[in-house]
Design a protein around this motif. Structure first.
Motif, short mmCIF file in Angstrom:
data_model
loop_
_atom_site.label_atom_id
_atom_site.label_comp_id
_atom_site.label_asym_id
_atom_site.label_seq_id
_atom_site.Cartn_x
_atom_site.Cartn_y
_atom_site.Cartn_z
N ASP A 128 -5.85 4.37 21.10
CA ASP A 128 -6.87 5.36 20.59
C ASP A 128 -6.09 5.88 19.24
OD1 ASP A 128 -9.09 4.90 22.28
OD2 ASP A 128 -7.99 6.26 23.53
N ARG A 129 -4.87 5.39 19.02
CA ARG A 129 -4.25 6.11 17.88
C ARG A 129 -4.77 5.30 16.53
NH1 ARG A 129 -0.95 2.07 18.72
NH2 ARG A 129 0.49 1.19 16.98
N HIS A 135 -9.76 -1.33 17.80
CA HIS A 135 -10.64 -1.86 16.88
C HIS A 135 -9.69 -2.31 15.67
CE1 HIS A 135 -13.81 -0.69 19.54
NE2 HIS A 135 -13.42 0.72 19.29
N SER A 136 -8.38 -2.61 15.83
CA SER A 136 -7.83 -3.09 14.56
C SER A 136 -6.88 -4.47 14.90
CB SER A 136 -6.80 -1.97 13.96
OG SER A 136 -7.83 -0.67 13.88
N ALA A 137 -7.40 -5.14 15.84
CA ALA A 137 -6.38 -6.57 16.27
C ALA A 137 -7.10 -7.50 15.67
CB ALA A 137 -6.46 -6.48 17.76
N LEU A 138 -6.42 -8.67 15.51
CA LEU A 138 -6.77 -9.83 15.35
C LEU A 138 -7.11 -10.79 16.56
CD1 LEU A 138 -4.25 -10.63 12.27
CD2 LEU A 138 -6.66 -9.93 12.15
N PRO A 139 -7.51 -11.85 16.66
CA PRO A 139 -7.89 -12.72 17.69
C PRO A 139 -6.50 -12.98 18.53
CG PRO A 139 -9.17 -13.68 16.01
CD PRO A 139 -8.23 -12.63 15.38
N LEU A 150 -19.93 12.78 18.65
CA LEU A 150 -20.01 13.20 20.01
C LEU A 150 -18.63 12.51 21.01
CD1 LEU A 150 -23.66 11.50 20.73
CD2 LEU A 150 -22.89 13.79 20.51
N GLY A 151 -17.54 12.79 20.27
CA GLY A 151 -16.42 12.65 20.93
C GLY A 151 -15.79 11.07 20.91
N ARG A 152 -16.74 10.23 20.28
CA ARG A 152 -16.20 8.68 20.21
C ARG A 152 -15.91 8.45 18.67
NH1 ARG A 152 -15.55 5.72 25.19
NH2 ARG A 152 -16.90 6.28 26.73
N ASP A 153 -14.99 7.53 18.57
CA ASP A 153 -14.72 7.30 17.08
C ASP A 153 -15.92 6.36 16.78
OD1 ASP A 153 -12.22 6.55 15.10
OD2 ASP A 153 -13.42 4.69 15.45
N VAL A 154 -16.21 6.38 15.49
CA VAL A 154 -17.21 5.67 14.97
C VAL A 154 -17.25 4.34 15.12
CG1 VAL A 154 -16.45 5.33 12.68
CG2 VAL A 154 -18.80 5.64 12.90
N HIS A 155 -15.91 3.71 15.37
CA HIS A 155 -15.94 2.43 15.40
C HIS A 155 -16.45 1.97 16.71
CE1 HIS A 155 -13.37 3.12 11.94
NE2 HIS A 155 -13.72 1.70 11.35
N TRP A 156 -16.34 2.85 17.89
CA TRP A 156 -16.81 2.54 19.09
C TRP A 156 -18.33 2.32 19.28
CZ3 TRP A 156 -20.33 4.63 22.27
CH2 TRP A 156 -20.26 4.21 23.77
N TYR A 189 0.84 -1.24 0.11
CA TYR A 189 0.23 0.07 0.07
C TYR A 189 0.90 1.13 -0.21
CZ TYR A 189 -4.09 -3.04 1.31
OH TYR A 189 -5.04 -4.11 0.97
N TYR A 190 0.27 2.48 -0.40
CA TYR A 190 0.92 3.67 -0.15
C TYR A 190 1.54 3.93 0.94
CZ TYR A 190 -3.52 5.44 0.61
OH TYR A 190 -5.07 5.52 1.26
N ASP A 191 2.72 4.72 0.99
CA ASP A 191 3.59 5.08 2.14
C ASP A 191 2.71 5.68 3.25
OD1 ASP A 191 5.43 3.71 0.49
OD2 ASP A 191 6.71 5.78 0.09
N SER A 192 1.85 6.42 3.02
CA SER A 192 1.28 7.59 4.14
C SER A 192 -0.04 6.65 4.38
CB SER A 192 0.92 8.94 3.43
OG SER A 192 0.16 8.68 2.27
N LEU A 193 -0.33 5.57 3.89
CA LEU A 193 -1.91 5.00 4.55
C LEU A 193 -1.65 4.94 6.02
CD1 LEU A 193 -3.65 2.06 3.01
CD2 LEU A 193 -3.17 2.00 5.40
N THR A 194 -3.00 5.31 6.46
CA THR A 194 -3.33 5.47 8.07
C THR A 194 -4.56 4.73 8.29
OG1 THR A 194 -2.18 7.32 8.23
CG2 THR A 194 -3.54 6.69 10.04
N LEU A 195 -4.95 3.87 9.16
CA LEU A 195 -5.91 3.25 9.25
C LEU A 195 -7.09 4.32 9.57
CD1 LEU A 195 -5.30 -0.01 11.26
CD2 LEU A 195 -5.44 0.31 8.73
N PHE A 196 -8.29 3.95 9.42
CA PHE A 196 -9.52 4.81 9.60
C PHE A 196 -10.10 4.22 10.93
CE2 PHE A 196 -8.75 6.43 5.66
CZ PHE A 196 -9.38 8.02 5.63
N SER A 197 -9.42 3.10 11.69
CA SER A 197 -9.88 2.68 12.81
C SER A 197 -9.03 2.65 13.74
CB SER A 197 -10.40 1.01 12.74
OG SER A 197 -9.37 0.22 11.96
#
Length: 345
Positions: free
Chosen positions: A71-72, A58-62, A205-211, A46-54
């Motif tokens: 929260d980053r 909320h970005s972990a595997l089992p 409302l101050g919470r990430d949409v994934h929350w 993927y491109y060098d500057s890609l940043t997750l939107f989650s």
């Protein structure tokens, strides 16, 4: 010829999650076959500057949290490091630089062949290659006439080579926005879409949409419960909209055709363009399953929730909307893998 209880094709997020959960579902020996030189799927490309939107939480595997501030929003390289660390923890054997060429039924089992002549058998197979190996570029009139540079987002890395150019980024999703925002700093850039950008507040409302997705259970709701099709949305806390505005990146309606040196817009005017970046997604393909009986005449997998319906002991993990809104994501592939593994026989 080696034998395994389970063969997983692909060592990206979907394949690794599947391999991690396999022992819980009675698979004592699992092989993971990966065409690349190391685990990580498409992430390293993927491109060098890609940043997750989650966020990291909320970005972990089992079984393994994403390290650092939960929260980053992790970068591409952080995801690659995470996936490779995850792979090292697995009890499954991972064979890299091993491209699967065919998967066919053989004596009540699956026979898996690779491009180096090796063969494996297994009582069950999970195809976890996703769709990022098949970039999609629309068939636009005049495409073969255009003499400028054309590339898909899959081949884009950084904006430096496009300095001073006139660039069009075609697409309205997260990747298109990120790429256009950084190109705009060095090149005269426009976003080209068929419909207005579907902006979604990343922190209502101050919470990430994934929350919110997690706590409302929207993230895991079976697709049959979603009464309307989920539209393409770009998650943003305002950063990307500001960047587009500051860099003068405008939005244009889709051009009608390509010309020798540029494009023709809807009003009939022509414009010279140096480069077109197609951020137009990917198409799901499983070439190694051709002749297996698992695909329909158009090459699409015949499945229900990731379980093949036309052949036994074959599953899929990592397909968009496979079972829920979060399928195909870092946070969702584990749930789908568990569902498939519990039902493979």
């Amino acid at each position: 010829m080696e034998h395994a209880d389970l063969i997983v094709i692909g060592a990206g997020q979907s394949g690794l999650a599947t391999a991690a959960l396999a022992p819980r579902h009675g698979f004592t020996r699992t092989l993971v076959l990966e065409s690349a030189e190391a685990p990580g799927g498409a992430w390293p490309r993927y491109y060098d500057s890609l940043t997750l939107f989650s966020p990291a939480r909320h970005s972990a595997l089992p079984g393994m949290r994403f390290p650092g501030d939960p929260d980053r929003y992790p970068t591409r390289d952080e995801v690659v490091d995470y996936l490779r660390a995850y792979a090292r923890r697995l009890t499954a054997e991972i064979h890299t630089s091993t491209r699967v060429t065919s998967v066919i039924r053989h004596k009540e089992a699956w026979l898996v062949s690779t491009d180096d002549g090796r063969q494996y058998t297994a009582r069950a197979v999970v195809a976890a290659t996703g769709d990022y190996t098949s970039p999609h570029v629309p068939d636009v009139s005049g495409r073969e006439e255009f003499a400028g540079r054309v590339l898909h987002a899959a081949d884009y890395r950084d904006p430096e080579p496009f300095t001073g150019q006139r660039v069009l980024v075609v697409g309205g999703g997260n990747s298109a926005i990120q790429i256009a925002a950084e190109l705009g700093e060095l090149a005269a850039t426009s976003l080209v879409t068929r419909r207005p950008i579907g902006w979604m507040n990343q922190r209502p409302l101050g919470r990430d949409v994934h929350w919110w997705f997690t706590h409302t259970r929207f993230d895991t709701a079976p697709l049959r419960r979603l009464l309307v099709k989920v539209p393409v949305a770009v998650l943003d806390d305002g950063h990307y909209r500001r960047a587009l505005e500051e860099h003068g990146v405008d939005r244009r309606e889709m051009f009608t055709r390509l010309t020798a040196d540029g494009v023709m817009w809807l009003d009939g005017t022509k414009e010279t363009v140096d480069t077109i970046v197609w951020a137009t997604g990917y198409r799901l393909t499983f070439p190694f399953l051709e002749g297996s009986g698992a695909l329909d005449p158009d090459g699409r997998p015949q499945h229900r929730g990731g379980l093949a319906t036309a052949v036994p002991s074959l599953g899929f993990v990592g397909m968009e909307f496979q079972r829920s809104f979060s399928s195909k994501t870092l946070r969702g592939v584990g749930r789908d893998a568990a569902h498939v593994l519990a039902r493979l026989r």
